[in-house]
Motif scaffolding. Structure first.
Motif, PDB file in Angstrom:
ATOM      1  N   ASP A   1       0.836  -1.196   0.000  1.00  0.00           N
ATOM      2  CA  ASP A   1       0.000   0.000   0.000  1.00  0.00           C
ATOM      3  C   ASP A   1       0.876   1.254   0.000  1.00  0.00           C
ATOM      4  O   ASP A   1       2.095   1.175   0.146  1.00  0.00           O
ATOM      5  CB  ASP A   1      -0.976  -0.011   1.186  1.00  0.00           C
ATOM      6  N   GLN A   2       0.237   2.398  -0.192  1.00  0.00           N
ATOM      7  CA  GLN A   2       0.976   3.660  -0.294  1.00  0.00           C
ATOM      8  C   GLN A   2       1.736   3.985   0.980  1.00  0.00           C
ATOM      9  O   GLN A   2       2.842   4.507   0.918  1.00  0.00           O
ATOM     10  CB  GLN A   2       0.030   4.815  -0.646  1.00  0.00           C
ATOM     11  N   ALA A   3       1.172   3.700   2.134  1.00  0.00           N
ATOM     12  CA  ALA A   3       1.858   3.997   3.398  1.00  0.00           C
ATOM     13  C   ALA A   3       3.133   3.169   3.520  1.00  0.00           C
ATOM     14  O   ALA A   3       4.176   3.677   3.933  1.00  0.00           O
ATOM     15  CB  ALA A   3       0.930   3.736   4.584  1.00  0.00           C
ATOM     16  N   THR A   4       3.070   1.908   3.146  1.00  0.00           N
ATOM     17  CA  THR A   4       4.253   1.052   3.189  1.00  0.00           C
ATOM     18  C   THR A   4       5.289   1.549   2.193  1.00  0.00           C
ATOM     19  O   THR A   4       6.481   1.623   2.510  1.00  0.00           O
ATOM     20  CB  THR A   4       3.871  -0.415   2.893  1.00  0.00           C
ATOM     21  N   LEU A   5       4.845   1.915   0.993  1.00  0.00           N
ATOM     22  CA  LEU A   5       5.748   2.469  -0.017  1.00  0.00           C
ATOM     23  C   LEU A   5       6.438   3.716   0.521  1.00  0.00           C
ATOM     24  O   LEU A   5       7.662   3.854   0.389  1.00  0.00           O
ATOM     25  CB  LEU A   5       4.982   2.801  -1.299  1.00  0.00           C
ATOM     26  N   ALA A   6       5.694   4.611   1.126  1.00  0.00           N
ATOM     27  CA  ALA A   6       6.271   5.842   1.673  1.00  0.00           C
ATOM     28  C   ALA A   6       7.387   5.519   2.655  1.00  0.00           C
ATOM     29  O   ALA A   6       8.466   6.115   2.605  1.00  0.00           O
ATOM     30  CB  ALA A   6       5.188   6.686   2.340  1.00  0.00           C
ATOM     31  N   GLY A   7       7.154   4.563   3.535  1.00  0.00           N
ATOM     32  CA  GLY A   7       8.180   4.173   4.498  1.00  0.00           C
ATOM     33  C   GLY A   7       9.392   3.546   3.846  1.00  0.00           C
ATOM     34  O   GLY A   7      10.526   3.801   4.247  1.00  0.00           O
ATOM     35  N   MET A   8       9.155   2.748   2.814  1.00  0.00           N
ATOM     36  CA  MET A   8      10.262   2.039   2.176  1.00  0.00           C
ATOM     37  C   MET A   8      11.200   2.953   1.392  1.00  0.00           C
ATOM     38  O   MET A   8      12.366   2.625   1.210  1.00  0.00           O
ATOM     39  CB  MET A   8       9.722   0.931   1.271  1.00  0.00           C
ATOM     40  N   ILE A   9      10.688   4.096   0.925  1.00  0.00           N
ATOM     41  CA  ILE A   9      11.574   5.029   0.218  1.00  0.00           C
ATOM     42  C   ILE A   9      11.768   6.334   0.988  1.00  0.00           C
ATOM     43  O   ILE A   9      12.330   7.289   0.466  1.00  0.00           O
ATOM     44  CB  ILE A   9      11.121   5.291  -1.234  1.00  0.00           C
ATOM     45  N   ALA A  10      11.331   6.341   2.247  1.00  0.00           N
ATOM     46  CA  ALA A  10      11.549   7.469   3.155  1.00  0.00           C
ATOM     47  C   ALA A  10      10.999   8.785   2.602  1.00  0.00           C
ATOM     48  O   ALA A  10      11.683   9.797   2.549  1.00  0.00           O
ATOM     49  CB  ALA A  10      13.041   7.600   3.505  1.00  0.00           C
ATOM     50  N   HIS A  11       9.730   8.737   2.202  1.00  0.00           N
ATOM     51  CA  HIS A  11       9.010   9.943   1.781  1.00  0.00           C
ATOM     52  C   HIS A  11       7.777  10.087   2.645  1.00  0.00           C
ATOM     53  O   HIS A  11       7.198   9.096   3.094  1.00  0.00           O
ATOM     54  CB  HIS A  11       8.579   9.846   0.310  1.00  0.00           C
ATOM     55  N   ASP A  12       7.349  11.336   2.864  1.00  0.00           N
ATOM     56  CA  ASP A  12       6.134  11.532   3.636  1.00  0.00           C
ATOM     57  C   ASP A  12       4.930  11.135   2.794  1.00  0.00           C
ATOM     58  O   ASP A  12       4.995  11.079   1.566  1.00  0.00           O
ATOM     59  CB  ASP A  12       6.022  12.979   4.136  1.00  0.00           C
TER      60      ASP A  12
END
Length: 159
Positions: free
Chosen positions: A52-63
């Motif tokens: 999901d988008q939240a997991t993606l955000a964490g994996m590439i260190a973006h808000d």
């Protein structure tokens, strides 16, 4: 000379400018309108389809707001799809399209090759040491970041 020119924060900002410039120029030369965060998104989704988008955000260190815009632009380009998570209707599941996977395959060798251009003037050994040191600083300082890197447990096990 001003002390600012030897301060890590200033130098890191300058290196970010160089990195983005080299990446953007290379993508334009190849005929692609792709940013570094968009490339990172494609690369992560290639290895972790269905996150999901939240997991993606964490994996590439973006808000989360930033990653939302990145995902919208990639979807508009036909490079990924979003669909509602059946288990959590608030979450959007992401997957590469065939076009996204083909683009990633085509540009990944170019992105690997441009890494040396981001650190001009360094020998191979110096680049290796720079990357080692930068990775260590990023790891130790992760919790201080506005958008820290957060890897799922399965991804952490493979690092």
């Amino acid at each position: 000379m001003s002390e600012i020119y030897t301060m890590p924060g200033h130098l890191i900002r300058r290196l970010q400018q160089i990195s983005i410039s080299v990446f953007t120029d290379r993508m334009k030369a190849l005929g692609h309108d792709l940013t570094a965060p968009q490339f990172a998104t494609l690369a992560v989704l290639s290895n972790s389809p269905g996150i999901d988008q939240a997991t993606l955000a964490g994996m590439i260190a973006h808000d989360r707001p930033t990653i939302g815009g990145v995902v919208e632009r990639l979807e508009a380009k036909g490079l990924l799809t979003r669909r509602r998570n059946e288990k959590d209707r608030r979450a959007m599941i992401l997957e590469l399209t065939d076009a996204g996977a083909a683009l990633l395959d085509a540009i990944t060798p170019e992105v690997r090759a441009l890494q040396d251009d981001i650190l001009p003037g360094l020998t191979e050994a110096e680049r290796t040491e720079f990357v080692r040191l930068a990775a260590e600083v990023a790891k130790v300082g992760n919790d201080a970041a506005r958008a820290p890197m957060v890897l799922p447990a399965t991804a952490q096990d493979s690092t």
